[in-house]
Design a protein around this motif. Structure first.
Motif, short mmCIF file in Angstrom:
data_model
loop_
_atom_site.label_atom_id
_atom_site.label_comp_id
_atom_site.label_asym_id
_atom_site.label_seq_id
_atom_site.Cartn_x
_atom_site.Cartn_y
_atom_site.Cartn_z
N VAL A 14 0.85 -1.18 -0.05
CA VAL A 14 0.11 0.09 0.00
C VAL A 14 0.75 1.31 0.03
O VAL A 14 1.94 1.24 0.48
CB VAL A 14 -1.02 0.06 1.29
N ARG A 15 0.54 2.32 -0.50
CA ARG A 15 1.09 3.72 -0.52
C ARG A 15 -0.01 4.41 0.62
O ARG A 15 -1.03 4.60 0.47
CB ARG A 15 0.98 4.32 -1.86
N ASN A 16 0.94 5.10 1.33
CA ASN A 16 0.33 5.80 2.52
C ASN A 16 0.21 7.49 2.00
O ASN A 16 1.18 7.57 1.35
CB ASN A 16 1.08 5.86 3.74
N PRO A 17 -0.70 8.13 2.40
CA PRO A 17 -0.86 9.59 2.08
C PRO A 17 0.45 10.12 2.62
O PRO A 17 1.17 9.71 3.54
CB PRO A 17 -2.08 9.94 2.92
N VAL A 18 0.71 11.37 2.14
CA VAL A 18 2.03 12.14 2.68
C VAL A 18 1.55 13.32 3.49
O VAL A 18 0.60 14.08 3.12
CB VAL A 18 2.63 12.57 1.22
N GLY A 19 2.08 13.42 4.54
CA GLY A 19 1.63 14.37 5.59
C GLY A 19 1.83 15.96 4.87
O GLY A 19 0.98 16.59 5.18
N GLN A 20 3.05 16.31 4.22
CA GLN A 20 3.05 17.43 3.86
C GLN A 20 2.00 17.71 2.72
O GLN A 20 1.57 18.95 2.58
CB GLN A 20 4.45 17.64 3.13
N THR A 21 1.47 16.78 1.98
CA THR A 21 0.40 16.93 0.77
C THR A 21 -0.99 17.50 1.75
O THR A 21 -1.68 18.23 1.17
CB THR A 21 0.25 15.72 0.08
N ILE A 22 -1.16 16.38 2.74
CA ILE A 22 -2.37 16.86 3.44
C ILE A 22 -2.30 18.38 4.22
O ILE A 22 -3.43 19.34 4.17
CB ILE A 22 -2.36 15.84 4.82
N ILE A 23 -0.90 18.90 4.69
CA ILE A 23 -0.92 20.13 5.37
C ILE A 23 -1.22 21.12 4.24
O ILE A 23 -1.86 22.03 4.57
CB ILE A 23 0.35 20.26 5.77
N GLU A 24 -0.66 21.03 2.82
CA GLU A 24 -1.09 21.96 1.84
C GLU A 24 -2.62 22.05 1.53
O GLU A 24 -2.99 23.04 1.20
CB GLU A 24 -0.28 21.44 0.49
N SER A 25 -3.20 20.71 1.59
CA SER A 25 -4.64 20.59 1.51
C SER A 25 -5.39 21.62 2.56
O SER A 25 -6.33 22.30 1.93
CB SER A 25 -5.00 19.24 1.38
N LEU A 26 -5.00 21.21 3.88
CA LEU A 26 -5.37 22.05 4.74
C LEU A 26 -5.18 23.65 4.55
O LEU A 26 -6.36 24.48 4.66
CB LEU A 26 -4.96 21.74 6.13
N LYS A 27 -4.24 24.09 4.20
CA LYS A 27 -4.05 25.49 3.78
C LYS A 27 -5.03 25.82 2.67
O LYS A 27 -5.71 26.89 2.75
CB LYS A 27 -2.54 25.74 3.47
N ASN A 28 -5.02 24.87 1.65
CA ASN A 28 -5.86 25.41 0.52
C ASN A 28 -7.22 25.64 1.01
O ASN A 28 -8.13 26.11 0.23
CB ASN A 28 -5.67 24.28 -0.56
N VAL A 154 -6.45 12.32 -0.72
CA VAL A 154 -6.11 13.68 -0.23
C VAL A 154 -6.81 14.80 -0.81
O VAL A 154 -7.34 15.91 -0.26
CB VAL A 154 -4.52 14.02 -0.16
N SER A 155 -7.20 14.45 -2.07
CA SER A 155 -8.05 15.46 -2.99
C SER A 155 -9.25 15.57 -2.32
O SER A 155 -9.91 16.66 -2.73
CB SER A 155 -8.00 15.05 -4.55
N GLN A 156 -9.83 14.97 -1.65
CA GLN A 156 -11.13 14.97 -0.81
C GLN A 156 -11.10 15.96 0.22
O GLN A 156 -12.28 16.36 0.91
CB GLN A 156 -11.57 13.65 -0.43
#
Length: 182
Positions: A14-28, A154-156
């Protein structure tokens, strides 16, 4: 071997989500405050990087129900916040969510680490009772939820947080896997 018949070696790659990508999504999504208790599922890839991020303000709390009230109260001045916790904290805060989120209809965005969830099983098939009941409990309360397990999930995040604030209701983003730091 687990009761479901799988062993760890049977688990798919499995591939796990990347924390930094989630952080950028939160900011967006306009999140500027992260109200949090440490959570083993998200701490390494999310909480510790958030604590060093200059664009996000981390508010450490002692009890999850405090976080429900803090996040809801921030909405009165159009400030977006997210409550970061694990599923045990979500269960502890159900009465606050019932009152503040559902009855008073105040927005509460939550990111919930599913501590003990196996990577190869859906939450409902988990051997952990606490993980297995999360989605049925949220469904019974009428609280929407989104499972974040794959990098594409993460796109959700942005649409879910936008929905929290446009409908003025809670939403739980359920993190089912440990996050990669980068």
């Amino acid at each position: 071997m687990t009761p479901s018949g799988f062993t760890v070696k049977d688990a798919p790659n499995v591939r796990n989500p990347v924390g930094q990508t989630i952080i950028e999504s939160l900011k967006n999504a306009g999140i500027r405050f992260v109200v949090a208790l440490p959570d083993i599922v998200t701490s390494e890839g999310l909480l510790w990087p958030i604590s060093r991020d200059k664009q996000l303000r981390l508010i450490r709390i002692c009890r999850e129900e405090e976080g429900v009230s803090i996040c809801a109260a921030m909405s009165y001045n159009d400030t977006r916040a997210i409550l970061l916790m694990q599923q045990t904290g979500l269960m502890a805060s159900l009465n606050a969510l019932r009152a503040v989120g559902m009855e008073y209809r105040l927005p509460v965005a939550m990111m919930v680490g599913l501590q003990g969830k196996e990577v190869h099983l859906s939450p409902e098939k988990s051997n952990s009772y606490g993980v297995r009941i999360i989605r049925p409990v949220l469904d019974a309360m009428g609280i929407p939820h989104t499972l974040i397990e794959q990098p594409d999930d993460v796109s959700q995040i942005v649409p879910a947080i936008d929905d929290v604030y446009s409908r003025s209701l809670p939403h739980a983003l359920l993190v089912g896997r440990a996050l990669n730091a980068a």
